[in-house]
Design a protein around this motif. Structure first.
Motif, PDB file in Angstrom:
ATOM      1  N   ASN A 136      17.458 -26.334  30.590  1.00  0.00           N
ATOM      2  CA  ASN A 136      17.800 -25.063  29.949  1.00  0.00           C
ATOM      3  C   ASN A 136      16.588 -24.352  29.366  1.00  0.00           C
ATOM      4  OD1 ASN A 136      20.937 -24.591  29.786  1.00  0.00           O
ATOM      5  ND2 ASN A 136      20.627 -26.795  29.537  1.00  0.00           N
ATOM      6  N   VAL A 137      15.404 -24.661  29.936  1.00  0.00           N
ATOM      7  CA  VAL A 137      14.195 -23.924  29.556  1.00  0.00           C
ATOM      8  C   VAL A 137      14.402 -22.441  29.851  1.00  0.00           C
ATOM      9  CG1 VAL A 137      11.765 -23.571  30.145  1.00  0.00           C
ATOM     10  CG2 VAL A 137      12.643 -25.889  29.817  1.00  0.00           C
ATOM     11  N   THR A 138      13.974 -21.596  28.949  1.00  0.00           N
ATOM     12  CA  THR A 138      14.074 -20.120  28.918  1.00  0.00           C
ATOM     13  C   THR A 138      15.394 -19.646  28.301  1.00  0.00           C
ATOM     14  OG1 THR A 138      15.115 -19.622  31.080  1.00  0.00           O
ATOM     15  CG2 THR A 138      12.713 -19.976  31.056  1.00  0.00           C
ATOM     16  N   ARG A 139      16.342 -20.533  28.063  1.00  0.00           N
ATOM     17  CA  ARG A 139      17.613 -20.102  27.488  1.00  0.00           C
ATOM     18  C   ARG A 139      17.555 -20.074  25.963  1.00  0.00           C
ATOM     19  NH1 ARG A 139      22.181 -19.960  30.790  1.00  0.00           N
ATOM     20  NH2 ARG A 139      21.899 -20.793  32.894  1.00  0.00           N
ATOM     21  N   LEU A 140      18.407 -19.223  25.402  1.00  0.00           N
ATOM     22  CA  LEU A 140      18.566 -19.129  23.954  1.00  0.00           C
ATOM     23  C   LEU A 140      19.596 -20.152  23.517  1.00  0.00           C
ATOM     24  CD1 LEU A 140      17.461 -17.251  21.666  1.00  0.00           C
ATOM     25  CD2 LEU A 140      19.626 -15.990  21.868  1.00  0.00           C
ATOM     26  N   LEU A 150      19.508 -23.114  13.322  1.00  0.00           N
ATOM     27  CA  LEU A 150      18.584 -22.063  13.748  1.00  0.00           C
ATOM     28  C   LEU A 150      18.862 -21.695  15.200  1.00  0.00           C
ATOM     29  CD1 LEU A 150      16.206 -23.400  15.734  1.00  0.00           C
ATOM     30  CD2 LEU A 150      15.369 -24.259  13.573  1.00  0.00           C
ATOM     31  N   THR A 151      18.378 -20.525  15.581  1.00  0.00           N
ATOM     32  CA  THR A 151      18.511 -20.037  16.953  1.00  0.00           C
ATOM     33  C   THR A 151      17.128 -19.810  17.523  1.00  0.00           C
ATOM     34  OG1 THR A 151      20.620 -18.946  16.464  1.00  0.00           O
ATOM     35  CG2 THR A 151      19.443 -18.221  18.425  1.00  0.00           C
ATOM     36  N   GLY A 152      16.878 -20.341  18.709  1.00  0.00           N
ATOM     37  CA  GLY A 152      15.574 -20.176  19.322  1.00  0.00           C
ATOM     38  C   GLY A 152      15.664 -20.263  20.833  1.00  0.00           C
ATOM     39  N   ARG A 153      14.594 -19.857  21.491  1.00  0.00           N
ATOM     40  CA  ARG A 153      14.538 -19.929  22.946  1.00  0.00           C
ATOM     41  C   ARG A 153      13.727 -21.158  23.345  1.00  0.00           C
ATOM     42  NH1 ARG A 153      16.169 -16.335  26.242  1.00  0.00           N
ATOM     43  NH2 ARG A 153      16.127 -14.710  24.627  1.00  0.00           N
ATOM     44  N   VAL A 154      14.253 -21.904  24.316  1.00  0.00           N
ATOM     45  CA  VAL A 154      13.587 -23.125  24.772  1.00  0.00           C
ATOM     46  C   VAL A 154      12.384 -22.748  25.631  1.00  0.00           C
ATOM     47  CG1 VAL A 154      13.844 -25.328  25.951  1.00  0.00           C
ATOM     48  CG2 VAL A 154      15.804 -24.324  24.756  1.00  0.00           C
ATOM     49  N   ILE A 155      11.189 -23.096  25.152  1.00  0.00           N
ATOM     50  CA  ILE A 155       9.973 -22.815  25.908  1.00  0.00           C
ATOM     51  C   ILE A 155       9.652 -23.963  26.854  1.00  0.00           C
ATOM     52  CG2 ILE A 155       7.486 -22.396  25.714  1.00  0.00           C
ATOM     53  CD1 ILE A 155       8.002 -21.100  23.014  1.00  0.00           C
ATOM     54  N   VAL A 163      10.011 -27.505  22.607  1.00  0.00           N
ATOM     55  CA  VAL A 163       9.261 -26.417  21.977  1.00  0.00           C
ATOM     56  C   VAL A 163      10.154 -25.194  21.996  1.00  0.00           C
ATOM     57  CG1 VAL A 163       7.209 -24.963  22.049  1.00  0.00           C
ATOM     58  CG2 VAL A 163       7.051 -27.381  22.739  1.00  0.00           C
ATOM     59  N   LEU A 164      10.433 -24.643  20.813  1.00  0.00           N
ATOM     60  CA  LEU A 164      11.298 -23.484  20.684  1.00  0.00           C
ATOM     61  C   LEU A 164      10.515 -22.285  20.184  1.00  0.00           C
ATOM     62  CD1 LEU A 164      14.451 -24.998  18.897  1.00  0.00           C
ATOM     63  CD2 LEU A 164      14.106 -24.643  21.349  1.00  0.00           C
ATOM     64  N   ASP A 165      10.909 -21.122  20.664  1.00  0.00           N
ATOM     65  CA  ASP A 165      10.427 -19.852  20.107  1.00  0.00           C
ATOM     66  C   ASP A 165      11.493 -19.379  19.127  1.00  0.00           C
ATOM     67  OD1 ASP A 165       9.907 -17.185  19.513  1.00  0.00           O
ATOM     68  OD2 ASP A 165       9.158 -16.731  21.510  1.00  0.00           O
ATOM     69  N   VAL A 166      11.190 -19.451  17.843  1.00  0.00           N
ATOM     70  CA  VAL A 166      12.139 -19.064  16.797  1.00  0.00           C
ATOM     71  C   VAL A 166      11.605 -17.820  16.097  1.00  0.00           C
ATOM     72  CG1 VAL A 166      13.372 -19.772  14.718  1.00  0.00           C
ATOM     73  CG2 VAL A 166      12.797 -21.473  16.463  1.00  0.00           C
ATOM     74  N   ALA A 167      12.233 -16.684  16.359  1.00  0.00           N
ATOM     75  CA  ALA A 167      11.821 -15.405  15.755  1.00  0.00           C
ATOM     76  C   ALA A 167      10.337 -15.136  15.979  1.00  0.00           C
ATOM     77  CB  ALA A 167      12.149 -15.396  14.262  1.00  0.00           C
ATOM     78  N   LYS A 182      23.431 -25.818  21.635  1.00  0.00           N
ATOM     79  CA  LYS A 182      24.463 -25.061  22.339  1.00  0.00           C
ATOM     80  C   LYS A 182      23.846 -23.798  22.925  1.00  0.00           C
ATOM     81  CE  LYS A 182      29.038 -22.989  21.869  1.00  0.00           C
ATOM     82  NZ  LYS A 182      30.161 -22.662  20.939  1.00  0.00           N
ATOM     83  N   VAL A 183      23.977 -23.644  24.233  1.00  0.00           N
ATOM     84  CA  VAL A 183      23.413 -22.479  24.916  1.00  0.00           C
ATOM     85  C   VAL A 183      24.182 -21.227  24.530  1.00  0.00           C
ATOM     86  CG1 VAL A 183      23.002 -21.400  27.166  1.00  0.00           C
ATOM     87  CG2 VAL A 183      22.577 -23.850  26.852  1.00  0.00           C
ATOM     88  N   GLN A 184      23.446 -20.159  24.241  1.00  0.00           N
ATOM     89  CA  GLN A 184      24.048 -18.866  23.922  1.00  0.00           C
ATOM     90  C   GLN A 184      24.025 -17.967  25.160  1.00  0.00           C
ATOM     91  OE1 GLN A 184      25.440 -18.233  20.692  1.00  0.00           O
ATOM     92  NE2 GLN A 184      25.120 -20.441  20.915  1.00  0.00           N
ATOM     93  N   ILE A 185      25.173 -17.401  25.494  1.00  0.00           N
ATOM     94  CA  ILE A 185      25.248 -16.501  26.639  1.00  0.00           C
ATOM     95  C   ILE A 185      24.629 -15.161  26.271  1.00  0.00           C
ATOM     96  CG2 ILE A 185      26.780 -15.316  28.249  1.00  0.00           C
ATOM     97  CD1 ILE A 185      26.642 -18.306  28.641  1.00  0.00           C
ATOM     98  N   GLU A 186      23.684 -14.726  27.082  1.00  0.00           N
ATOM     99  CA  GLU A 186      23.041 -13.429  26.882  1.00  0.00           C
ATOM    100  C   GLU A 186      23.511 -12.495  27.992  1.00  0.00           C
ATOM    101  OE1 GLU A 186      18.727 -13.888  25.421  1.00  0.00           O
ATOM    102  OE2 GLU A 186      19.098 -15.707  26.592  1.00  0.00           O
TER     103      GLU A 186
END
Length: 218
Positions: A136-140, A150-155, A163-167, A182-186
């Motif tokens: 799930n790399v690149t997913r939020l 927290l919510t972040g994108r999987v780098i 490694v997450l991108d958080v804000a 948990k994957v968030q649908i975008e």
């Protein structure tokens, strides 16, 4: 979806108490034999996991429940890059063959009739293992870290952590600190979009029936 059947119990007749009048009871739908579901699930897993692994997939989950006169066996498989419905159909047949062979050589894995459903995990599957995060790399994602949500994108993800991108800030987090993700649908992303002419449902696991769509009786 595969079904294996054995003859159910015959309905019995019973007599009423009035002046020689004989009444026949309504046929009762047979129910699945009472078995230890936890032990049966482990027997099923022990039989099918080598088959799934040999086919190049990961066995993600095995669920066993009663469904009327039969048992319902639901199996989830996955792989890097995902798994197609054609792949699911192939591995479903191999799992069914393995269960039947185990019955013949080792005795019944499941008592009585069962229905087999094989599918791939949906996007609502919790991320609990390194391979889940890697796929799930690149997913939020939403995740709990050290007790905080927290919510972040999987780098990226490896065997040590993610490694997450958080804000806009990069955070390296070990799996010991991570709760289930948990994957968030975008919906703004095309790869998450569902179009009217597509036979896709992101809310459910994808399960494949036999080619005729009706299963087979064995």
């Amino acid at each position: 979806m595969t079904q294996r059947g054995r003859a159910g119990a015959r309905p019995t007749n019973r007599r009423s108490g009035g002046r020689g009048h004989e009444a026949t009871a309504e046929p009762q739908a047979p129910t699945a034999p009472r078995i230890d579901l936890v032990a049966a699930r482990e027997r099923v897993r022990a039989v099918i996991e080598p088959v799934v692994t040999a086919a190049g997939y990961d066995l993600e989950e095995v669920n066993l429940s009663r469904a009327g006169r039969r048992h319902l066996v639901r199996v989830l498989v996955d792989a890097d890059g995902g798994i197609s419905l054609d792949d699911v159909a192939v591995v479903s047949r191999e799992i069914s063959t393995a269960l039947d062979a185990a019955d013949e050589t080792d005795g019944e894995v499941l008592a009585g009739e069962y229905q087999l459903e094989v599918g791939s995990p949906g996007v609502d599957r919790p991320l609990t293992l390194p391979r889940h995060w890697r796929r799930n790399v690149t997913r939020l994602v939403d995740v709990t870290v050290a007790g905080k949500s927290l919510t972040g994108r999987v780098i990226s993800a490896d065997d040590a952590g993610v490694v997450l991108d958080v804000a806009g800030k990069t955070r390296e987090i070990g799996y010991a600190e991570l709760g289930p993700g948990k994957v968030q649908i975008e919906f703004k992303r095309l790869d998450e979009a569902v179009f009217p002419d597509e036979d896709t449902d992101d809310d459910d696991d994808d399960f494949a029936d036999d080619e005729d769509g009706e299963g087979e009786e064995k």
